[in-house]
Design an enzyme around this catalytic site. Structure first.
Site, mmCIF file in Angstrom:
data_model
loop_
_atom_site.group_PDB
_atom_site.id
_atom_site.type_symbol
_atom_site.label_atom_id
_atom_site.label_comp_id
_atom_site.label_asym_id
_atom_site.label_seq_id
_atom_site.Cartn_x
_atom_site.Cartn_y
_atom_site.Cartn_z
ATOM 1 N N ARG A 295 -29.603 26.169 20.701
ATOM 2 C CA ARG A 295 -31.087 26.242 21.090
ATOM 3 C C ARG A 295 -32.202 25.816 20.430
ATOM 4 O O ARG A 295 -32.962 25.467 22.089
ATOM 5 C CB ARG A 295 -31.205 28.297 21.767
ATOM 6 N N ASP B 99 -46.593 16.438 37.434
ATOM 7 C CA ASP B 99 -45.344 16.895 37.935
ATOM 8 C C ASP B 99 -45.402 15.378 38.957
ATOM 9 O O ASP B 99 -45.126 14.842 39.706
ATOM 10 C CB ASP B 99 -44.953 17.766 38.431
ATOM 11 N N LYS C 151 -33.312 15.951 40.090
ATOM 12 C CA LYS C 151 -33.287 15.130 41.561
ATOM 13 C C LYS C 151 -32.827 14.455 40.912
ATOM 14 O O LYS C 151 -32.063 13.747 40.499
ATOM 15 C CB LYS C 151 -34.931 14.887 41.713
ATOM 16 N N TYR D 112 -45.220 22.161 45.071
ATOM 17 C CA TYR D 112 -43.605 22.221 44.969
ATOM 18 C C TYR D 112 -43.500 23.479 44.888
ATOM 19 O O TYR D 112 -44.353 24.331 44.112
ATOM 20 C CB TYR D 112 -42.917 21.840 43.738
#
Ligand SMILES: *Cc1c(COP(=O)(O)O)cnc(C)c1O
Length: 407
Positions: A60, A198, A223, A124
């Site tokens: 992590r 973004d 994406k 978004y």
């Protein structure tokens, strides 16, 4: 990333900038499928936790496969950018389980109760909901303004010291409206306000926000960076290295949205063909946009590569090509949009963007259905709007499918 030659094009950097030569001289980055890492001694464990000895502790907090992707994406966002004193720009990237998770780390590590984030319409859907339905319960306000109005932005920053961040999505989803990143960064810097971008729809191949002064960039790597739709992922990149390594890294660790090494392997493979894919995506998209624009059944096409788009010139200045996502409205409205979507034979009915397949979706009932109808309409998302991510099929086949579906 050490000792690599200077690459003349991003195509080479995407393949070689973070080559892992880590295990048995494997050609490809190995998948380190391990949750934890062993220490040779108690002292080594202590030193790693203190940070006095580099090395992995627990996946992590960091994983060798994940590090390769982080270095690779940082290298692409910084590609060929130099600081004022002529040094190559250094960036730090933190890979996350999703774009949404990278976005959450961004805001939760940079604003506190009492602060305001300025942003714009047509974000978004998940970012809009996070800023307007989630952050307010932690005392953080978000405010929508027209970021094209630079005088208005200046006066807001002058009047309201609670504004600590400006968040830009450019091109934005699904209007493909663009924001002048350089102009906003210049105003923001004068007021010590941080700017995040973004960059999902553009990728570093089409647009490098750090070139224009951005402080943070994030991507949904799901994406175009992955490019093949094989994994969800996200990345947050910053240029203030001490801040990235302390506050931002700590926030990411505590939120726990770490990337997993299998998905990261798929991402690394996808990134290698970024330049090649983006060139073809954009070339196909321009032809599709011109076809739709000329078609009598289509009322309006939102694509920043068409001269009729309000941000055509801005986009041409700050982007290499305009991208491969667009939206359009049919003259016959909602029912015609549904019929069109149902008649498609090759293009796929799916949300998401940036895969090799052409994907078509209906924002009002799908990606933006969590927004209030009035907010959707202000963002230009009418009930008849269709969003399209143009893929890498032969453009003739894409056009033929659209033609028959438009009827
Ligand atoms: C998909 C997307 C996101 C969210 O990313 P996930 O990987 O789905 O969490 C954020 N911004 C844009 C522009 C996106 O397309």
């Amino acid at each position: 990333m050490s000792n690599h030659p200077k690459f003349t094009a991003m195509a080479s950097a995407a393949i070689h900038a973070a080559q892992a030569n880590m295990a048995q001289n494997a050609h490809l980055t190995p998948v380190f499928a391990t949750s934890t890492f062993t220490f040779d001694s108690a002292q080594q464990g202590m030193d790693r936790f203190k940070g006095t000895e580099p090395g992995y502790i627990y996946s992590r907090f960091g994983n060798p496969t994940v590090t390769v992707a982080e270095e690779l994406i940082a290298a692409l966002e910084a590609f060929d950018i130099f600081t004022e004193d002529g040094q190559p720009l250094q960036l730090k990237a933190l890979l996350h389980a999703s774009g949404q998770s990278a976005m959450a780390t961004l805001f939760l590590s940079n604003v506190v109760a009492g602060d305001t984030v300025l942003t714009h319409y047509s974000l978004y859907g998940g970012t809009h909901e996070f800023l307007f339905d989630f952050l307010p319960s932690f005392g953080v306000k978000a405010q929508i303004v027209d970021l094209h109005d630079l005088a208005l932005v200046t006066s807001l920053l002058q009047q309201d010291p609670s504004i600590k961040m400006i968040h830009i999505e450019s091109p934005a989803n699904p209007s493909m409206r663009c924001v002048n990143i350089g102009a906003i960064c210049k105003i923001a810097a004068a007021y010590k306000v941080k700017v995040s971008v973004d960059n999902t729809f553009a990728t570093p191949y089409l647009q490098q926000p750090f070139r224009y002064g951005a402080d943070f960039v994030f991507h949904s790597t799901t994406k175009f960076l992955n490019g093949h739709g094989t994994a969800i992922g996200g990345v947050l990149i910053g240029k203030d290295l001490p801040h990235m390594k302390t506050k931002v890294n700590k926030t990411a660790k505590l939120l726990g949205g770490c990337a997993n090494p299998f998905d990261t392997f798929l991402l690394i493979q996808g990134i290698k063909t970024l330049e090649l894919r983006m060139k073809q995506h954009c070339s196909n998209a321009l032809q599709v946009a011109e076809f739709l624009h000329a078609h009598p059944a289509v009322a309006r096409v939102n694509y920043n590569g068409l001269p009729v788009h309000p941000d055509y010139e801005l986009s041409a200045r700050q982007m290499r090509y305009p991208g491969a996502v667009m939206s359009f409205e049919l003259t016959a409205g909602f029912d015609a949009a549904v019929q069109f979507i149902d008649r498609l034979q090759m293009c796929l009915r799916a949300v998401s963007v940036g895969t090799v397949d052409t994907l078509i979706s209906h924002p009002a009932s799908m990606t933006h259905s969590g927004m209030k109808k009035e907010d959707r309409e202000k963002a230009g998302i009418g009930d008849g709007l269709i969003r399209m991510s143009v893929g890498l099929e032969s453009v003739e086949d894409i056009l033929a499918d659209l033609e028959q579906a438009l009827g």
